[in-house]
Design a protein around this motif. Structure first.
Motif, PDB file in Angstrom:
ATOM      1  N   GLU A  58       0.923  -1.227  -0.103  1.00  0.00           N
ATOM      2  CA  GLU A  58       0.006   0.011  -0.141  1.00  0.00           C
ATOM      3  C   GLU A  58       0.897   1.446   0.028  1.00  0.00           C
ATOM      4  OE1 GLU A  58      -3.186   2.192   2.805  1.00  0.00           O
ATOM      5  OE2 GLU A  58      -2.767   0.180   3.433  1.00  0.00           O
ATOM      6  N   PHE A  59       0.634   1.971  -0.833  1.00  0.00           N
ATOM      7  CA  PHE A  59       1.115   3.403  -0.747  1.00  0.00           C
ATOM      8  C   PHE A  59       0.521   4.119   0.075  1.00  0.00           C
ATOM      9  CE2 PHE A  59       1.922   2.633  -5.380  1.00  0.00           C
ATOM     10  CZ  PHE A  59       3.403   3.081  -5.308  1.00  0.00           C
ATOM     11  N   ASP A  60       0.922   3.963   1.586  1.00  0.00           N
ATOM     12  CA  ASP A  60       0.255   4.464   2.639  1.00  0.00           C
ATOM     13  C   ASP A  60       0.461   5.765   2.814  1.00  0.00           C
ATOM     14  OD1 ASP A  60       2.805   3.585   3.415  1.00  0.00           O
ATOM     15  OD2 ASP A  60       2.297   3.787   5.457  1.00  0.00           O
ATOM     16  N   ARG A  61       1.542   6.632   2.263  1.00  0.00           N
ATOM     17  CA  ARG A  61       1.724   8.131   2.528  1.00  0.00           C
ATOM     18  C   ARG A  61       1.145   8.743   1.418  1.00  0.00           C
ATOM     19  NH1 ARG A  61       7.059   5.647   5.591  1.00  0.00           N
ATOM     20  NH2 ARG A  61       6.148   3.913   5.049  1.00  0.00           N
ATOM     21  N   SER A  62       0.802   8.169   0.575  1.00  0.00           N
ATOM     22  CA  SER A  62       0.315   8.792  -0.786  1.00  0.00           C
ATOM     23  C   SER A  62      -1.133   9.674  -0.579  1.00  0.00           C
ATOM     24  CB  SER A  62       0.314   8.057  -1.954  1.00  0.00           C
ATOM     25  OG  SER A  62      -0.122   8.823  -3.129  1.00  0.00           O
ATOM     26  N   LYS A  63      -1.292  10.557  -0.946  1.00  0.00           N
ATOM     27  CA  LYS A  63      -2.696  11.113  -0.903  1.00  0.00           C
ATOM     28  C   LYS A  63      -3.329  11.618  -2.219  1.00  0.00           C
ATOM     29  CE  LYS A  63      -2.181  11.165   3.752  1.00  0.00           C
ATOM     30  NZ  LYS A  63      -2.292   9.774   4.135  1.00  0.00           N
ATOM     31  N   GLY A  64      -4.682  11.360  -2.350  1.00  0.00           N
ATOM     32  CA  GLY A  64      -5.187  11.631  -3.641  1.00  0.00           C
ATOM     33  C   GLY A  64      -4.659  10.975  -4.793  1.00  0.00           C
ATOM     34  N   PHE A  65      -5.291  11.440  -6.059  1.00  0.00           N
ATOM     35  CA  PHE A  65      -4.754  10.756  -7.071  1.00  0.00           C
ATOM     36  C   PHE A  65      -4.873  11.741  -8.295  1.00  0.00           C
ATOM     37  CE2 PHE A  65      -9.144   9.627  -7.033  1.00  0.00           C
ATOM     38  CZ  PHE A  65      -9.698   9.805  -8.308  1.00  0.00           C
ATOM     39  N   GLU A  66      -4.129  11.343  -9.362  1.00  0.00           N
ATOM     40  CA  GLU A  66      -4.127  11.967 -10.703  1.00  0.00           C
ATOM     41  C   GLU A  66      -4.312  11.229 -11.788  1.00  0.00           C
ATOM     42  OE1 GLU A  66      -0.348  14.381 -10.512  1.00  0.00           O
ATOM     43  OE2 GLU A  66      -1.224  15.796  -9.006  1.00  0.00           O
ATOM     44  N   LEU A  67      -5.292  11.315 -12.627  1.00  0.00           N
ATOM     45  CA  LEU A  67      -5.157  10.120 -13.761  1.00  0.00           C
ATOM     46  C   LEU A  67      -4.479  10.593 -14.763  1.00  0.00           C
ATOM     47  CD1 LEU A  67      -9.294   9.930 -14.051  1.00  0.00           C
ATOM     48  CD2 LEU A  67      -7.568   8.499 -12.947  1.00  0.00           C
ATOM     49  N   LEU A  68      -3.771  11.813 -14.971  1.00  0.00           N
ATOM     50  CA  LEU A  68      -2.636  12.040 -15.839  1.00  0.00           C
ATOM     51  C   LEU A  68      -1.451  12.707 -15.172  1.00  0.00           C
ATOM     52  CD1 LEU A  68      -4.582  13.821 -18.901  1.00  0.00           C
ATOM     53  CD2 LEU A  68      -3.854  11.505 -18.671  1.00  0.00           C
ATOM     54  N   GLY A  69      -0.192  12.325 -15.545  1.00  0.00           N
ATOM     55  CA  GLY A  69       0.881  12.873 -14.806  1.00  0.00           C
ATOM     56  C   GLY A  69       2.153  12.660 -15.831  1.00  0.00           C
ATOM     57  N   THR A  70       3.302  13.481 -15.435  1.00  0.00           N
ATOM     58  CA  THR A  70       4.340  13.381 -16.175  1.00  0.00           C
ATOM     59  C   THR A  70       5.439  12.646 -15.384  1.00  0.00           C
ATOM     60  OG1 THR A  70       3.982  15.507 -17.244  1.00  0.00           O
ATOM     61  CG2 THR A  70       6.279  14.619 -17.425  1.00  0.00           C
ATOM     62  N   SER A  77       3.220  13.636 -20.809  1.00  0.00           N
ATOM     63  CA  SER A  77       1.992  13.209 -19.798  1.00  0.00           C
ATOM     64  C   SER A  77       1.633  11.795 -20.300  1.00  0.00           C
ATOM     65  CB  SER A  77       1.167  14.125 -19.978  1.00  0.00           C
ATOM     66  OG  SER A  77       0.093  13.810 -18.887  1.00  0.00           O
ATOM     67  N   HIS A  78       1.371  10.967 -19.248  1.00  0.00           N
ATOM     68  CA  HIS A  78       0.801   9.792 -19.452  1.00  0.00           C
ATOM     69  C   HIS A  78      -0.417   9.267 -18.488  1.00  0.00           C
ATOM     70  CE1 HIS A  78       4.202   8.683 -22.066  1.00  0.00           C
ATOM     71  NE2 HIS A  78       4.915   9.249 -21.422  1.00  0.00           N
ATOM     72  N   GLY A  79      -1.269   8.212 -18.605  1.00  0.00           N
ATOM     73  CA  GLY A  79      -2.331   7.928 -17.867  1.00  0.00           C
ATOM     74  C   GLY A  79      -1.706   7.108 -16.753  1.00  0.00           C
ATOM     75  N   VAL A  80      -2.344   7.566 -15.293  1.00  0.00           N
ATOM     76  CA  VAL A  80      -1.572   6.768 -14.440  1.00  0.00           C
ATOM     77  C   VAL A  80      -1.448   5.402 -14.541  1.00  0.00           C
ATOM     78  CG1 VAL A  80      -4.043   6.524 -13.208  1.00  0.00           C
ATOM     79  CG2 VAL A  80      -1.965   6.735 -11.842  1.00  0.00           C
ATOM     80  N   ARG A  84       3.989   3.822 -12.835  1.00  0.00           N
ATOM     81  CA  ARG A  84       4.102   3.668 -11.335  1.00  0.00           C
ATOM     82  C   ARG A  84       3.820   4.664 -10.505  1.00  0.00           C
ATOM     83  NH1 ARG A  84       6.387  -1.579 -10.999  1.00  0.00           N
ATOM     84  NH2 ARG A  84       7.321  -1.111  -8.954  1.00  0.00           N
ATOM     85  N   SER A  85       3.292   5.483 -10.661  1.00  0.00           N
ATOM     86  CA  SER A  85       2.998   6.634  -9.814  1.00  0.00           C
ATOM     87  C   SER A  85       2.238   6.358  -8.763  1.00  0.00           C
ATOM     88  CB  SER A  85       2.003   7.573 -10.719  1.00  0.00           C
ATOM     89  OG  SER A  85       1.568   8.616  -9.810  1.00  0.00           O
ATOM     90  N   PRO A  86       2.627   6.679  -7.584  1.00  0.00           N
ATOM     91  CA  PRO A  86       1.887   6.573  -6.071  1.00  0.00           C
ATOM     92  C   PRO A  86       0.725   7.134  -5.915  1.00  0.00           C
ATOM     93  CG  PRO A  86       3.714   8.071  -5.991  1.00  0.00           C
ATOM     94  CD  PRO A  86       3.883   7.678  -7.337  1.00  0.00           C
ATOM     95  N   ARG A  87       0.414   8.017  -7.034  1.00  0.00           N
ATOM     96  CA  ARG A  87      -0.798   8.751  -6.585  1.00  0.00           C
ATOM     97  C   ARG A  87      -1.899   8.144  -7.655  1.00  0.00           C
ATOM     98  NH1 ARG A  87      -1.157  13.489  -4.647  1.00  0.00           N
ATOM     99  NH2 ARG A  87      -2.470  14.556  -6.227  1.00  0.00           N
ATOM    100  N   ARG A  88      -2.672   7.229  -7.226  1.00  0.00           N
ATOM    101  CA  ARG A  88      -3.563   6.429  -7.752  1.00  0.00           C
ATOM    102  C   ARG A  88      -4.878   6.264  -7.354  1.00  0.00           C
ATOM    103  NH1 ARG A  88       0.147   3.862 -10.729  1.00  0.00           N
ATOM    104  NH2 ARG A  88      -1.309   2.163 -11.626  1.00  0.00           N
ATOM    105  N   PRO A  89      -5.964   5.939  -8.198  1.00  0.00           N
ATOM    106  CA  PRO A  89      -7.306   5.858  -7.309  1.00  0.00           C
ATOM    107  C   PRO A  89      -7.541   4.713  -6.250  1.00  0.00           C
ATOM    108  CG  PRO A  89      -7.523   5.834  -9.810  1.00  0.00           C
ATOM    109  CD  PRO A  89      -5.958   5.893  -9.344  1.00  0.00           C
ATOM    110  N   ASN A  90      -6.725   3.668  -6.330  1.00  0.00           N
ATOM    111  CA  ASN A  90      -6.386   2.528  -5.393  1.00  0.00           C
ATOM    112  C   ASN A  90      -4.953   2.488  -5.045  1.00  0.00           C
ATOM    113  OD1 ASN A  90      -9.210   1.700  -5.000  1.00  0.00           O
ATOM    114  ND2 ASN A  90      -9.004   0.982  -6.866  1.00  0.00           N
TER     115      ASN A  90
END
Length: 150
Positions: A58-70, A77-80, A84-90
């Motif tokens: 679990e990315f236990d220290r990640s807050k919120g998410f972004e569907l697009l990011g660099t 920019s790429h879709g989440v 391997r971005s930590p800012r994910r819906p789950n």
């Protein structure tokens, strides 16, 4: 709805996300320990026979998410779900580690990219029938090619 329960916690040399190698050519070679809670130790029976493991965490220290990011490895920019971005819906992470040895409830591994104290959700033996020559690296291969052209 699914509610996760940690089966253990990671002991890692990384206390801050900025310490984890990222970007093109990043190598995850750090040693760590997967400290499994005692009540789950019977589930480790026969794990020693596998060289590599999938670790879901679990990315236990990640807050919120972004569907697009660099990502740090590209200037596009790429879709989440293509990163391997930590800012994910789950906020679930997946890492392949090399199993060095087991000592009771502790799995000594190489290849950690998690922060110290990260909750472990599951462990599975690494099994793949996909030959390396059939794997595609998507936008990462394109970013690597652009980088080598510079």
């Amino acid at each position: 709805m699914f509610t996760s329960q940690p089966i253990g916690f990671v002991s890692s040399p990384y206390s801050d996300a900025r310490q984890v190698p990222r970007g093109l050519g990043a190598k995850h070679e750090a040693d760590g320990v997967l400290k499994i809670l005692p009540q789950f130790e019977p589930g480790l029976m026969d794990i020693e026979g596998f060289s590599h493991l999938f670790v879901m965490w679990e990315f236990d220290r990640s807050k919120g998410f972004e569907l697009l990011g660099t990502p740090p490895s590209d200037n596009k920019s790429h879709g989440v779900f293509a990163t391997r971005s930590p800012r994910r819906p789950n906020p679930i992470g997946l890492t392949v580690v090399e199993l060095l040895r087991r000592s009771g409830c502790e799995l000594h591994v190489r290849g950690v990219d998690m922060l110290d104290g990260t909750p472990i959700l599951d462990i599975k033996p690494y099994l793949s029938s996909v030959p390396a020559e059939k794997l595609r690296r998507g936008w990462l291969a394109e970013a690597e090619a652009r980088r080598s052209d510079v």
